[in-house]
Design an enzyme around this catalytic site. Sequence first.
Site, short mmCIF file in Angstrom:
data_model
loop_
_atom_site.label_atom_id
_atom_site.label_comp_id
_atom_site.label_asym_id
_atom_site.label_seq_id
_atom_site.Cartn_x
_atom_site.Cartn_y
_atom_site.Cartn_z
N GLY A 27 -8.80 -7.78 -8.39
CA GLY A 27 -9.35 -6.74 -7.53
C GLY A 27 -10.53 -6.06 -8.17
N ARG A 28 -10.26 -4.97 -8.88
CA ARG A 28 -11.34 -4.14 -9.42
C ARG A 28 -12.25 -4.89 -10.37
NH1 ARG A 28 -6.94 0.35 -10.66
NH2 ARG A 28 -5.79 -1.61 -10.86
N CYS A 49 0.84 -1.20 0.00
CA CYS A 49 0.00 0.00 0.00
C CYS A 49 0.87 1.25 0.00
CB CYS A 49 -0.93 0.00 1.21
SG CYS A 49 -1.95 1.49 1.26
C1 LIG Z 1 -10.71 0.56 -3.48
C2 LIG Z 1 -9.42 -0.21 -3.32
C3 LIG Z 1 -8.90 -0.47 -2.07
C4 LIG Z 1 -7.72 -1.21 -1.90
N1 LIG Z 1 -7.31 -1.52 -0.63
C5 LIG Z 1 -6.25 -2.38 -0.49
C6 LIG Z 1 -5.91 -2.90 0.79
O1 LIG Z 1 -6.56 -2.63 1.83
N2 LIG Z 1 -4.83 -3.73 0.87
C7 LIG Z 1 -4.09 -4.07 -0.24
O2 LIG Z 1 -3.13 -4.83 -0.12
N3 LIG Z 1 -4.41 -3.61 -1.44
C8 LIG Z 1 -5.49 -2.79 -1.60
N4 LIG Z 1 -5.85 -2.40 -2.85
C9 LIG Z 1 -5.08 -2.88 -4.01
C10 LIG Z 1 -5.68 -4.20 -4.54
O3 LIG Z 1 -5.60 -5.21 -3.57
C11 LIG Z 1 -4.95 -4.65 -5.80
O4 LIG Z 1 -3.61 -4.91 -5.48
C12 LIG Z 1 -5.00 -3.60 -6.91
O5 LIG Z 1 -6.29 -3.05 -7.07
C13 LIG Z 1 -4.52 -4.19 -8.25
O6 LIG Z 1 -5.37 -5.25 -8.65
P1 LIG Z 1 -6.52 -5.03 -9.78
O7 LIG Z 1 -5.84 -4.38 -10.96
O8 LIG Z 1 -7.00 -6.43 -10.08
O9 LIG Z 1 -7.56 -4.15 -9.18
C14 LIG Z 1 -7.02 -1.66 -3.04
C15 LIG Z 1 -7.54 -1.40 -4.31
C16 LIG Z 1 -8.72 -0.69 -4.47
C17 LIG Z 1 -9.28 -0.46 -5.86
#
Ligand SMILES: Cc1cc2nc3c(=O)[nH]c(=O)nc-3n(C[C@H](O)[C@H](O)[C@H](O)COP(=O)(O)O)c2cc1C
Length: 329
Positions: free
Chosen positions: A226-227, A92
């Site tokens: 994630g998203r 993060c």
């Molecule tokens: C709204 C939001 C909140 C997130 N909160 C966290 C979190 O609490 N801990 C974490 O490790 N990553 C967090 N992330 C990152 C996601 O876990 C992930 O690594 C990131 O979105 C990339 O994956 P994606 O492209 O599939 O979304 C967050 C992402 C989003 C969009």
Amino acid sequence: MAWRLCVAPMMDWTDRHCRYFHRLIAPRTRLYTEMITTGALLHGDMARHLDFDAAEHPLALQLGGSEPSELARCAALAQRWGYDEINLNCGCPSPRVQRGAFGACLMAEPALVRGCVAAMRDAVPSLPVTVKHRIGIDRVEDYGFVSDFVGTVGEAGCSVFIVHARNAWLDGLSPKRNREVPPLRPDTVARLKRDFPDRTFVLNGGLGDSGQLERELQRVDGAMLGRAAYHDPWRLREWEALAFGTPEPTGVVTRDDVEAAMVRYMERQAGTLGTPWLAVARHMMGLRLGEAGARRWRQVWSDHRLRGLAPVEVMQRARAAMVGDPQPA
Ligand SMILES: Cc1cc2nc3c(=O)[nH]c(=O)nc-3n(C[C@H](O)[C@H](O)[C@H](O)COP(=O)(O)O)c2cc1C
């Protein structure tokens, strides 16, 4: 296979209601909590942070912290509550997290992370302790940086690494932009897998296209979405079938089934904890994506003026609204 498909920890998104919803659609996917800091857990309302529904298993608790003894105490709590895994956030980039000296900035201190993992493993030898991290921080694009990190943290017995395959830029880029701007480099994760073949590597970042997911799963152990999973949750079925080879029969076979099961869940939540249905329904907005009338369905489920209605009545209205709007959205 335990990490073959995962839904990412997402603050404010993957709360217990969201996870219950995802579990209905995807019975074999591993789910993660939002990040909970050691301070919030040790000094706050533990039950509020840790309680979950038994249906959510397999479920990992993600912790944010960098103080080994505090992390060890939180790990013991996670075990007491019945979590299946403890995951340490080393990815993060938010300034608030940096001030607390954890999250992505921990990648610059692999020996400290090794100490954190060791302390948690000592506290709960039976639970896997995993790490979620980036491939680098700021402009460091040297593979040696991330491979040293994995090597050092692995010495403490961490055998599962969840890698968001882009750098974290800690110099002023917001967390949101940090999920978009630094380029994705999935090859780096494949290379880690080749160099540390006995470790488990889960690729994260920008996944959602089924063809790409299938290709990546041939060179890493698992994928974390994630998203894409949040915005288009029904596709978790397709991704699960892809990741595990065969679809698993469940009681929930249609989107209507999911919606009806969520209504029963909302009724239970309202009855036991007084949770308003709106707090649950906000995570379901993507369920009908692509169906005719989806926009009208969403409007009903997010209409605060209906908060006095029972969830089953809201469902009836939402379904009636769908029929009135033939445009897919
Ligand atoms: C709204 C939001 C909140 C997130 N909160 C966290 C979190 O609490 N801990 C974490 O490790 N990553 C967090 N992330 C990152 C996601 O876990 C992930 O690594 C990131 O979105 C990339 O994956 P994606 O492209 O599939 O979304 C967050 C992402 C989003 C969009």
